[in-house]
Design a protein around this motif. Structure first.
Motif, PDB file in Angstrom:
ATOM      1  N   ALA A   1      -1.884 -28.228  21.946  1.00 47.69           N
ATOM      2  CA  ALA A   1      -1.113 -29.467  22.115  1.00 47.69           C
ATOM      3  C   ALA A   1      -2.038 -30.633  22.449  1.00 47.69           C
ATOM      4  O   ALA A   1      -1.837 -31.754  21.969  1.00 47.69           O
ATOM      5  CB  ALA A   1      -0.069 -29.286  23.213  1.00 47.69           C
ATOM      6  N   TRP A   2      -3.051 -30.386  23.254  1.00 49.03           N
ATOM      7  CA  TRP A   2      -4.020 -31.419  23.599  1.00 49.03           C
ATOM      8  C   TRP A   2      -4.758 -31.894  22.352  1.00 49.03           C
ATOM      9  O   TRP A   2      -4.964 -33.088  22.164  1.00 49.03           O
ATOM     10  CB  TRP A   2      -5.004 -30.881  24.636  1.00 49.03           C
ATOM     11  CG  TRP A   2      -6.013 -31.887  25.078  1.00 49.03           C
ATOM     12  CD1 TRP A   2      -5.826 -32.838  26.037  1.00 49.03           C
ATOM     13  CD2 TRP A   2      -7.331 -32.060  24.581  1.00 49.03           C
ATOM     14  NE1 TRP A   2      -6.966 -33.587  26.167  1.00 49.03           N
ATOM     15  CE2 TRP A   2      -7.909 -33.133  25.285  1.00 49.03           C
ATOM     16  CE3 TRP A   2      -8.091 -31.413  23.616  1.00 49.03           C
ATOM     17  CZ2 TRP A   2      -9.200 -33.565  25.050  1.00 49.03           C
ATOM     18  CZ3 TRP A   2      -9.384 -31.853  23.386  1.00 49.03           C
ATOM     19  CH2 TRP A   2      -9.911 -32.913  24.093  1.00 49.03           C
TER      20      TRP A   2
ATOM     21  N   TYR B   1      -3.656 -31.808  19.257  1.00 52.50           N
ATOM     22  CA  TYR B   1      -2.728 -32.614  18.450  1.00 52.50           C
ATOM     23  C   TYR B   1      -2.612 -34.029  19.001  1.00 52.50           C
ATOM     24  O   TYR B   1      -2.553 -35.000  18.257  1.00 52.50           O
ATOM     25  CB  TYR B   1      -1.344 -31.961  18.406  1.00 52.50           C
ATOM     26  CG  TYR B   1      -1.240 -30.812  17.443  1.00 52.50           C
ATOM     27  CD1 TYR B   1      -1.506 -30.987  16.094  1.00 52.50           C
ATOM     28  CD2 TYR B   1      -0.866 -29.557  17.878  1.00 52.50           C
ATOM     29  CE1 TYR B   1      -1.413 -29.938  15.206  1.00 52.50           C
ATOM     30  CE2 TYR B   1      -0.767 -28.492  17.000  1.00 52.50           C
ATOM     31  CZ  TYR B   1      -1.043 -28.694  15.666  1.00 52.50           C
ATOM     32  OH  TYR B   1      -0.953 -27.658  14.790  1.00 52.50           O
ATOM     33  N   MET B   2      -2.561 -34.148  20.331  1.00 47.67           N
ATOM     34  CA  MET B   2      -2.444 -35.471  20.935  1.00 47.67           C
ATOM     35  C   MET B   2      -3.712 -36.302  20.675  1.00 47.67           C
ATOM     36  O   MET B   2      -3.617 -37.488  20.382  1.00 47.67           O
ATOM     37  CB  MET B   2      -2.185 -35.378  22.433  1.00 47.67           C
ATOM     38  CG  MET B   2      -1.942 -36.736  23.023  1.00 47.67           C
ATOM     39  SD  MET B   2      -1.011 -36.833  24.547  1.00 47.67           S
ATOM     40  CE  MET B   2      -1.632 -35.588  25.576  1.00 47.67           C
TER      41      MET B   2
ATOM     42  N   THR C   1      -3.679 -39.753  18.560  1.00 45.49           N
ATOM     43  CA  THR C   1      -4.258 -40.962  19.155  1.00 45.49           C
ATOM     44  C   THR C   1      -5.353 -41.534  18.268  1.00 45.49           C
ATOM     45  O   THR C   1      -5.455 -42.753  18.101  1.00 45.49           O
ATOM     46  CB  THR C   1      -4.805 -40.642  20.561  1.00 45.49           C
ATOM     47  OG1 THR C   1      -3.760 -40.088  21.354  1.00 45.49           O
ATOM     48  CG2 THR C   1      -5.365 -41.872  21.231  1.00 45.49           C
TER      49      THR C   1
END
Length: 86
Positions: free
Chosen positions: A57-58, A60-61, A65
């Motif tokens: 998830a990190w 993907y973020m 960004t």
């Protein structure tokens, strides 16, 4: 997601072609492609390392960004230098 990579590549080259003259493109496209190849090698390696410690998830973020920042830099570039038709 499958077509996103193709769309981003065509959007990038469309932006580059509309903002570089023929002579500038001739001199700089080789360098752009070389850095793209290095990025395609380093990118998955970095994501693989960080996804183990921070989770997918990190990653993907960070990717989302980065895409937003890319749009922002294109906007700033056009505001500073303008969009000229060649």
């Amino acid at each position: 997601i499958e077509s996103f990579g193709s769309v981003m590549v065509s959007l990038f080259w469309s932006f580059a072609n509309s903002n570089f003259s023929f002579q500038t493109a001739k001199a700089s496209y080789g360098v752009l492609v070389a850095f793209a190849q290095v990025g395609s090698i380093l990118g998955p390696t970095i994501v693989n390392q960080y996804s183990k410690s921070n989770g997918p998830a990190w990653c993907y973020m960070v990717g989302a960004t980065s895409m937003i920042l890319l749009q922002g830099t294109m906007y700033i570039y056009i505001k500073i230098y303008g969009a000229q038709e060649y």
